[in-house]
Motif scaffolding. Structure first.
Motif, PDB file in Angstrom:
ATOM      1  N   ASP A 123       0.857  -1.189   0.000  1.00 52.03           N
ATOM      2  CA  ASP A 123       0.000   0.000   0.000  1.00 52.03           C
ATOM      3  C   ASP A 123       0.894   1.241   0.000  1.00 52.03           C
ATOM      4  OD1 ASP A 123      -1.842   1.978   0.284  1.00 52.03           O
ATOM      5  OD2 ASP A 123      -2.662   1.287   2.205  1.00 52.03           O
ATOM      6  N   HIS A 184      -5.850   6.208  -2.907  1.00 52.92           N
ATOM      7  CA  HIS A 184      -5.224   4.893  -3.039  1.00 52.92           C
ATOM      8  C   HIS A 184      -5.141   4.463  -4.505  1.00 52.92           C
ATOM      9  CE1 HIS A 184      -5.780   4.726   1.298  1.00 52.92           C
ATOM     10  NE2 HIS A 184      -5.021   3.646   1.329  1.00 52.92           N
ATOM     11  N   TRP A 185      -6.113   4.906  -5.300  1.00 52.91           N
ATOM     12  CA  TRP A 185      -6.041   4.618  -6.735  1.00 52.91           C
ATOM     13  C   TRP A 185      -4.984   5.470  -7.410  1.00 52.91           C
ATOM     14  CZ3 TRP A 185      -7.780   0.591  -9.166  1.00 52.91           C
ATOM     15  CH2 TRP A 185      -8.884  -0.102  -8.685  1.00 52.91           C
ATOM     16  N   HIS A 188      -1.384   4.291  -6.880  1.00 54.90           N
ATOM     17  CA  HIS A 188      -1.096   2.904  -7.269  1.00 54.90           C
ATOM     18  C   HIS A 188      -0.045   2.889  -8.373  1.00 54.90           C
ATOM     19  CE1 HIS A 188      -1.674  -1.232  -8.582  1.00 54.90           C
ATOM     20  NE2 HIS A 188      -2.364  -1.425  -7.471  1.00 54.90           N
TER      21      HIS A 188
END
Length: 336
Positions: A123, A184-185, A188
């Motif tokens: 993450d 979080h997208w 990535h």
């Protein structure tokens, strides 16, 4: 490649000033806002382009036709030694700052994953270092780079796949209310791969456009900067990374690196470029700590923010020259 060192430094300065303006909610003229928004958002993206470009330049012969275990391990040791020590110190300082200010202290696994530079595989957003997500993503790219070089004849396929992935993520982000909702997208590796793969592709095929006249590149570079400022002025962070703006600004970031890679730098500016390149990593990591350490004691104004940015730059030069560079020399001397 001094021009690219200088670009790395300018982008780090741009990211720092953008963050200071954003965190202080300081009002600035529209053109300045547009330039800072572009550098603050896509400056990190340009780091990825520069990384792919410079790694392909340095290792294209080493990974030519086969992957030797010895060469891959040597490459990974050097890359991790370059990022690891200063990042580990920043992790510890960030945790100490959170404890001192009553902030959310990360759990031991999160802290250890950050210190070991493996959090990008799990993450990238989950690190105590502000802005540290890009370092986690960078390590993911480091891991894939030898295979990209082994399969270099399919470089265009890597680029096409990366383009598809960032388009897909941008489409998902566009349906959200703001960028934090899809953070979080956004961080990535799939969304950022277009920049690293683009840097690798441009270096592998540099002969195709390096023959262009310098005046052509300078004109193109000027046009890209003007368009970037116009496109980035007065819009939200989400709008900067989605839709037609994403297409223009991704293309612009790639063209900036291609232009400076082809133009080069006069010898008289080589030393300045080296200083800018050297300060980029410590400045990127340490400028948030300096801001949140001092924000309670300084007034919000243009002079105070500029002074704080200047102090961050001077501090980054000091850390690079007297801490990071000696450590890097010692690690290399120990076969790292």
């Amino acid at each position: 490649m001094h021009a690219l060192d200088a670009l790395r430094g300018f982008c780090a300065i741009g990211v720092a000033v953008y963050h200071y303006r954003l965190w202080s909610a300081l009002a600035v003229p529209a053109p300045v806002e547009g330039l800072l928004a572009f550098l603050g958002t896509y400056g990190v993206s340009i780091f990825f382009i520069l990384s792919g470009y410079s790694l392909a330049h340095a290792y294209q012969r080493r990974f030519d036709g086969a992957l030797s275990g010895e060469h891959v391990l040597s490459y990974l040791r050097r890359r991790l030694a370059r990022l690891g020590p200063l990042f580990a110190v920043t992790v510890l300082l960030s945790i100490a700052g959170k404890i001192a200010t009553g902030g959310d202290v990360p759990d031991p696994f999160t802290a250890l994953a950050s210190i070991l530079l493996i959090f990008g595989f799990v993450d990238p957003a989950n690190t105590p270092v502000i802005g540290g997500w890009s370092i986690g993503v960078e390590v993911v790219f480091y891991a894939f780079f030898p295979f990209m070089m082994l399969l270099r004849r399919f470089a265009f396929a890597f680029l096409a796949l990366s383009l598809f992935l960032t388009a897909w993520v941008s489409w998902r982000l566009a349906s959200l209310p703001d960028l934090p909702a899809g953070w979080h997208w956004y961080v990535h590796p799939a969304n950022q791969m277009i920049f690293f793969a683009g840097g690798v592709f441009m270096r592998l095929h540099a002969d195709r456009w390096c023959a262009w006249k310098q005046g052509t590149w300078l004109a193109l570079l000027g046009c890209v900067l003007v368009v970037a400022v116009l496109v980035a002025t007065g819009v939200s962070e989400l709008e900067l990374v989605t839709g037609w703006r994403r297409v223009l600004l991704v293309s612009g970031a790639l063209l900036i690196v291609a232009a400076l890679g082809a133009i080069g730098t006069p010898r008289s500016l080589a030393k300045t470029a080296e200083v800018l390149g050297g300060l980029s990593y410590p400045l990127y990591l340490l400028h948030p700590l300096l801001y949140f350490l001092s924000s309670r004691f300084i007034p919000v104004s243009v002079p105070s923010i500029l002074l704080l940015a200047a102090l961050a730059i001077v501090g980054a030069i000091f850390v690079d020259r007297f801490v990071d560079m000696p450590l890097q020399r010692r690690l290399k001397g120990a076969s790292w």
